[in-house]
Design a protein around this motif. Structure first.
Motif, PDB file in Angstrom:
ATOM      1  N   LYS A   1      46.112   8.315 143.087  1.00 34.46           N
ATOM      2  CA  LYS A   1      44.478   7.981 143.701  1.00 34.46           C
ATOM      3  C   LYS A   1      43.967   8.805 143.652  1.00 34.46           C
ATOM      4  O   LYS A   1      42.410   8.336 143.755  1.00 34.46           O
ATOM      5  CB  LYS A   1      44.853   7.027 145.368  1.00 34.46           C
ATOM      6  N   ILE A   2      44.404  10.165 144.132  1.00 36.51           N
ATOM      7  CA  ILE A   2      43.714  11.128 144.212  1.00 36.51           C
ATOM      8  C   ILE A   2      42.712  11.931 143.349  1.00 36.51           C
ATOM      9  O   ILE A   2      42.165  11.804 143.391  1.00 36.51           O
ATOM     10  CB  ILE A   2      44.529  12.017 145.584  1.00 36.51           C
ATOM     11  N   ALA A   3      43.620  11.610 142.280  1.00 33.57           N
ATOM     12  CA  ALA A   3      43.069  12.240 141.022  1.00 33.57           C
ATOM     13  C   ALA A   3      42.265  11.069 140.106  1.00 33.57           C
ATOM     14  O   ALA A   3      40.865  11.587 139.909  1.00 33.57           O
ATOM     15  CB  ALA A   3      44.136  11.612 139.700  1.00 33.57           C
ATOM     16  N   THR A   4      42.374   9.896 140.855  1.00 32.84           N
ATOM     17  CA  THR A   4      41.126   8.849 140.824  1.00 32.84           C
ATOM     18  C   THR A   4      39.862   9.374 142.044  1.00 32.84           C
ATOM     19  O   THR A   4      38.506   9.164 140.821  1.00 32.84           O
ATOM     20  CB  THR A   4      41.287   7.710 140.616  1.00 32.84           C
ATOM     21  N   ALA A   5      39.699   9.868 142.596  1.00 29.78           N
ATOM     22  CA  ALA A   5      38.844   9.863 143.801  1.00 29.78           C
ATOM     23  C   ALA A   5      38.084  11.453 143.257  1.00 29.78           C
ATOM     24  O   ALA A   5      37.095  11.366 142.877  1.00 29.78           O
ATOM     25  CB  ALA A   5      39.933   9.657 144.992  1.00 29.78           C
ATOM     26  N   LEU A   6      39.110  11.759 141.989  1.00 30.88           N
ATOM     27  CA  LEU A   6      38.219  13.601 142.149  1.00 30.88           C
ATOM     28  C   LEU A   6      37.631  13.161 140.852  1.00 30.88           C
ATOM     29  O   LEU A   6      36.704  13.871 140.946  1.00 30.88           O
ATOM     30  CB  LEU A   6      39.617  14.651 142.206  1.00 30.88           C
ATOM     31  N   SER A   7      38.214  12.147 140.031  1.00 28.34           N
ATOM     32  CA  SER A   7      37.489  11.797 138.813  1.00 28.34           C
ATOM     33  C   SER A   7      35.966  11.313 139.191  1.00 28.34           C
ATOM     34  O   SER A   7      35.183  11.753 138.146  1.00 28.34           O
ATOM     35  CB  SER A   7      38.822  11.305 137.751  1.00 28.34           C
ATOM     36  N   VAL A   8      35.868  10.952 140.301  1.00 21.94           N
ATOM     37  CA  VAL A   8      34.604   9.737 140.095  1.00 21.94           C
ATOM     38  C   VAL A   8      33.733  11.120 139.971  1.00 21.94           C
ATOM     39  O   VAL A   8      32.730  10.902 139.844  1.00 21.94           O
ATOM     40  CB  VAL A   8      34.342   9.338 141.489  1.00 21.94           C
ATOM     41  N   VAL A   9      33.871  12.039 141.262  1.00 17.43           N
ATOM     42  CA  VAL A   9      32.905  13.190 141.204  1.00 17.43           C
ATOM     43  C   VAL A   9      32.734  13.838 140.082  1.00 17.43           C
ATOM     44  O   VAL A   9      31.729  14.263 139.595  1.00 17.43           O
ATOM     45  CB  VAL A   9      33.347  14.386 142.142  1.00 17.43           C
ATOM     46  N   GLY A  10      33.507  13.863 139.539  1.00 12.03           N
ATOM     47  CA  GLY A  10      33.553  15.005 138.032  1.00 12.03           C
ATOM     48  C   GLY A  10      33.607  14.246 136.734  1.00 12.03           C
ATOM     49  O   GLY A  10      32.380  14.859 136.354  1.00 12.03           O
ATOM     50  N   ILE A  11      33.303  12.688 136.609  1.00 11.05           N
ATOM     51  CA  ILE A  11      32.752  12.019 135.418  1.00 11.05           C
ATOM     52  C   ILE A  11      30.827  11.629 136.103  1.00 11.05           C
ATOM     53  O   ILE A  11      30.442  12.111 135.616  1.00 11.05           O
ATOM     54  CB  ILE A  11      33.308  11.113 135.631  1.00 11.05           C
ATOM     55  N   THR A  12      31.345  12.129 137.318  1.00  5.75           N
ATOM     56  CA  THR A  12      29.696  11.471 138.067  1.00  5.75           C
ATOM     57  C   THR A  12      28.832  12.911 137.508  1.00  5.75           C
ATOM     58  O   THR A  12      28.227  12.757 136.977  1.00  5.75           O
ATOM     59  CB  THR A  12      29.504  11.334 139.530  1.00  5.75           C
TER      60      THR A  12
END
Length: 432
Positions: free
Chosen positions: A329-340
């Motif tokens: 879930k943490i990786a998903t959260a970090l990826s949201v910022v990165g992908i955006t």
């Protein structure tokens, strides 16, 4: 076509776009040239890339947000032409006094932005107000773009309930409302202003030791002497349309296009006597037209993003990011910022990045268990990062208006409008 060549072509296209805008080329035809570079280096059919991928995205985005952009621009023009924006600014600055005049200026910008006035219009309203304040307080003029952008970004991207298009787009994709993640959004806003405030203190201290910074003065125009508006509406009338719009949309849950429409109608009624006789229709015409060009500029770069999204190179990058995000879930959260921010870099537009990111990735994030309100606030906040490339249309506009250049004024903008929003968005990890 190889992955390396395809990815290299995308990078070259974006570098070209940056250089082109630095040289003063229009974002419209520069974006088409970028599309050609991307298509040729990624093995895409050129005709299809231009007439299907680019144009279809261009038209669909414009169709979805045409009314919102134009309503916001009309609202801004009515506030400008009537002197209502000037009245709000003058009142706040008078109450703050010279010592806190700069704080008052920032407060005025934040109020206007939160109320839904188009970002592209706010600059025109704030410029005449800023010149005497910067002169009286001894604030170097090269800092005007950065100081003006901060109260735009906070209410626009982070503060729950804002009426800007950026905060409206996720509601139409995720089914959230404008007050999504109120606690997290409030924390984001406070932390962002604190970071930027500390940066301004540091930068202004440094400026005292550099001659050109110390001597950076506001440009002088003949119209500046006639800035006062004795015929401006009183302060209660001036703030009423903004307050009504916020209440109708956030509390009465009226659709944004209706809420902004009511605000525009209220402006016409309350500001009628403050707008020169015979100028109401030209004011409305100009206001509506003012919303069209910013929309076209945004859709042009959104079209580039759509072309990139069809390439094999982007698919590989997207799949890698989704694979990483699925590890926890943490990786998903970090990826949201990165992908955006990847999308923001490609689009050069926060609103374009929000729409493209949510359309492509929101289903995967929801499936991973992320709350839609969390996604709403983090994506909108993060979109304020790499959208602030040098060729961002708003950056070009505000530098041009202030008679400044990238060489001397872009770095302060870089720190408060690119770095700070990313840092703030990363705080979202603690709210997952």
């Amino acid at each position: 076509m190889s992955f390396a060549l395809g990815l290299g072509g995308i990078v070259v296209a974006l570098v070209f776009l940056t250089v082109a805008v630095y040289k003063g080329w229009s974002i419209l035809y520069s974006s088409i040239i970028s599309v050609i570079i991307i298509a040729l280096t990624n093995g895409r059919d050129l005709y299809e890339a231009l007439t299907v991928d680019y144009v279809s995205s261009f038209t669909s985005y414009a169709a979805a947000y045409f009314i919102l952009f134009c309503e916001g621009a009309m609202l801004g023009k009515l506030y400008d032409a009537s002197g209502a924006a000037w009245k709000i600014g003058k009142t706040v600055v008078e109450k703050c006094g010279t010592k806190f005049a700069l704080v008052g200026y920032i407060a005025v910008a934040a109020i206007l932005e939160y109320g839904g006035i188009s970002t592209f219009v706010i600059c025109f309203v704030l410029l005449p107000l800023a010149k005497p304040i910067f002169k009286e307080t001894g604030t170097p003029w090269y800092m005007w773009p950065a100081i003006t952008i901060v109260p735009i970004i906070g209410p626009e991207l982070m503060t729950p309930g804002g009426l800007q298009t950026h905060n409206i787009i996720p509601t139409q994709i995720l089914g959230t409302d404008l007050t999504a993640a109120p606690v997290m959004g409030t924390v984001f806003t406070v932390v962002y202003f604190a970071i930027c405030g500390l940066y301004f203190v540091w930068e202004l201290r440094r400026a005292k030791n550099v001659e050109w910074k110390r001597n950076s003065l506001p440009p002088v125009d003949e119209s500046d002497a006639a800035a006062d508006r004795d015929d401006a509406p009183n302060i209660l009338f001036a703030i009423l349309p903004i307050v009504v719009g916020v209440v109708l949309i956030n509390f009465a849950k009226l659709q944004p296009i209706y809420g902004l429409g009511v605000s525009v109608i209220l402006c016409i009624v309350l500001f009628y006597r403050s707008i020169p006789k015979g100028s109401m229709i030209p004011t409305l015409n100009t206001g509506f037209a003012n919303g069209v060009m910013p929309l076209i500029m945004v859709t042009a770069v959104v079209g580039i993003a759509q072309v990139v999204a069809q390439t094999d190179a982007f698919v590989v990058v997207r799949d890698e990011l989704l694979t990483f995000s699925s590890t926890s879930k943490i990786a998903t959260a970090l990826s949201v910022v990165g992908i955006t921010n990847v999308m923001a870099l490609i689009c050069g537009s926060a609103s374009g990045a929000i729409a493209m990111t949510l359309e492509m990735f929101s289903d995967a994030w929801l499936s991973a268990g992320l709350d839609p309100e969390w996604i709403h606030r983090v994506v909108v906040t993060a979109s304020g990062g790499f959208d602030t490339v040098p060729w961002n249309s708003f950056v070009v506009l505000i530098l041009t208006m202030g008679k400044l250049d990238h060489k001397r004024s872009y770095m302060p903008v870089f720190w408060v409008s690119l770095v700070a929003p990313i840092l703030v968005a990363l705080l979202g990890v603690f709210f997952v």
